[in-house]
Scaffold this motif. Sequence first.
Motif, PDB file in Angstrom:
ATOM      1  N   LYS A  46       0.839  -1.212   0.000  1.00  0.00           N
ATOM      2  CA  LYS A  46       0.000   0.000   0.000  1.00  0.00           C
ATOM      3  C   LYS A  46       0.866   1.251   0.000  1.00  0.00           C
ATOM      4  N   ALA A  47       2.055   1.138   0.625  1.00  0.00           N
ATOM      5  CA  ALA A  47       2.965   2.290   0.735  1.00  0.00           C
ATOM      6  C   ALA A  47       3.944   2.371  -0.444  1.00  0.00           C
ATOM      7  N   GLY A  48       3.733   1.526  -1.463  1.00  0.00           N
ATOM      8  CA  GLY A  48       4.600   1.628  -2.647  1.00  0.00           C
ATOM      9  C   GLY A  48       5.610   0.509  -2.793  1.00  0.00           C
ATOM     10  N   GLY A  49       5.518  -0.512  -1.934  1.00  0.00           N
ATOM     11  CA  GLY A  49       6.414  -1.665  -2.050  1.00  0.00           C
ATOM     12  C   GLY A  49       7.811  -1.380  -1.520  1.00  0.00           C
ATOM     13  N   LEU A  50       8.760  -2.184  -1.966  1.00  0.00           N
ATOM     14  CA  LEU A  50      10.165  -2.005  -1.562  1.00  0.00           C
ATOM     15  C   LEU A  50      11.007  -1.784  -2.810  1.00  0.00           C
ATOM     16  N   LEU A  51      11.831  -0.758  -2.795  1.00  0.00           N
ATOM     17  CA  LEU A  51      12.697  -0.421  -3.933  1.00  0.00           C
ATOM     18  C   LEU A  51      11.855  -0.241  -5.205  1.00  0.00           C
ATOM     19  N   GLY A  52      10.615   0.261  -4.995  1.00  0.00           N
ATOM     20  CA  GLY A  52       9.728   0.501  -6.124  1.00  0.00           C
ATOM     21  C   GLY A  52       9.071  -0.742  -6.686  1.00  0.00           C
ATOM     22  N   ARG A  53       9.250  -1.865  -6.000  1.00  0.00           N
ATOM     23  CA  ARG A  53       8.698  -3.132  -6.494  1.00  0.00           C
ATOM     24  C   ARG A  53       7.673  -3.695  -5.511  1.00  0.00           C
ATOM     25  N   LYS A  54       6.732  -4.427  -6.052  1.00  0.00           N
ATOM     26  CA  LYS A  54       5.724  -5.084  -5.222  1.00  0.00           C
ATOM     27  C   LYS A  54       6.390  -6.204  -4.427  1.00  0.00           C
ATOM     28  N   VAL A  55       5.870  -6.468  -3.233  1.00  0.00           N
ATOM     29  CA  VAL A  55       6.384  -7.572  -2.407  1.00  0.00           C
ATOM     30  C   VAL A  55       5.382  -8.722  -2.453  1.00  0.00           C
ATOM     31  N   GLU A  56       5.911  -9.923  -2.603  1.00  0.00           N
ATOM     32  CA  GLU A  56       5.051 -11.113  -2.627  1.00  0.00           C
ATOM     33  C   GLU A  56       5.498 -12.067  -1.519  1.00  0.00           C
ATOM     34  N   LEU A  57       4.549 -12.491  -0.698  1.00  0.00           N
ATOM     35  CA  LEU A  57       4.857 -13.448   0.363  1.00  0.00           C
ATOM     36  C   LEU A  57       4.708 -14.870  -0.194  1.00  0.00           C
ATOM     37  N   VAL A  58       5.722 -15.701   0.080  1.00  0.00           N
ATOM     38  CA  VAL A  58       5.690 -17.091  -0.403  1.00  0.00           C
ATOM     39  C   VAL A  58       5.717 -18.020   0.819  1.00  0.00           C
ATOM     40  N   PRO A  59       4.531 -18.383   1.358  1.00  0.00           N
ATOM     41  CA  PRO A  59       4.513 -19.239   2.556  1.00  0.00           C
ATOM     42  C   PRO A  59       4.604 -20.724   2.197  1.00  0.00           C
ATOM     43  N   TYR A  60       5.323 -21.467   3.012  1.00  0.00           N
ATOM     44  CA  TYR A  60       5.408 -22.924   2.866  1.00  0.00           C
ATOM     45  C   TYR A  60       5.143 -23.575   4.213  1.00  0.00           C
ATOM     46  N   ASP A  61       4.524 -24.747   4.174  1.00  0.00           N
ATOM     47  CA  ASP A  61       4.153 -25.496   5.377  1.00  0.00           C
ATOM     48  C   ASP A  61       5.264 -26.483   5.754  1.00  0.00           C
TER      49      ASP A  61
END
Length: 351
Positions: A46-61
């Motif tokens: 919402k604040a513009g991501g990190l280093l101008g890029r979107k952040v994606e969470l990759v969760p694993y069980d």
Amino acid sequence: CSATVAFAAGKEPIKIGYLAALTGDYAAYGQTEVNMAKMVVEDINKAGGLLGRKVELVPYDTKTRNEDAVNAVRRMIENDKVCVIVGANSSGINIATAPIVNKSQIPQISTVGTNPLVTVDNKGKVRPYSFRICFTDPYQGALAADLAYSDLGKKKAAVLYNVGSDYAQGLREFFVRDYKKLGGKIVADEGYRETDVDFRAQLTKIKNSGADVLFLPGMGKDMALIIKQAKELGLNNMTVIGGDGYGEFMNEIAGDSMKGTYWINHTYLDDPGMKPVFARYKKEFKDDCKEFVNGTMAYDAMRWVADAIKRAGKPEGPAIAKALESTKGLKLTHATITIDPKDHNPVKKPK
């Protein structure tokens, strides 16, 4: 109207891996952590991501198993191309995954893995890509020993622990060492296996040992069953002390038997900084953040990672590891952290 955030065109999202028990005995901890991580990623984007890029969470069980965690870490590094991993909360899992992340040069931050070997090898040499945001077993072992001997005046202790757990072994070792140093006597030292659900034989020995305090360096379900069975065997005058493996779900198993027990932990439910976060958690996930310690540590570990990626200037493992290692006076929600480069542990976390 909601603002639209523009991310750098043509740039892949920055992928952050999250390793957690989403199924198995300790799913309550892991589900809470991943939910908190999702909230932080939402805020970052919402604040513009990190280093101008979107952040994606990759969760694993991890499925609460070391071998599944090892496979998950391999996949998130090789297939998903994560640049950093948060989790897991278990010492044993972080020790098992340490060789992979250090060889692959992808930093990993344990949320509540307290065994010293999470961040250093057997010779005490720092693992360059392994970090933690929590205190360690020597610290909590000393606190538990001091609580038992000095504060509660208990001079004879029994220990009951999972022989196959790195976490339990480490915490037991430091509690025993410090309790003896204070002048206390260990009158029973009993073990059990991971799959055990009946602890009556060990508890009967403990009852006959004359112990006035029982130390449980375990994780949620085991400890709840032990406490319940101890009460059923009439160990009513024995004080129970446990470490940070405490989980709110233990109350569902042990009920009133939990009354009067003591626990060493990383933070507390009424932490004013976390109040608005917990309120938002309840709104978003339609449930209280019952495992509030895991929730707090996950929330702040993700914020620490975001800060490190910004300072690194690029989403690459070696640069992020360097930024994590050089963290000084970073104000998070539950504490201000500075990392000791010698062991990758937080130095005395002041509020």
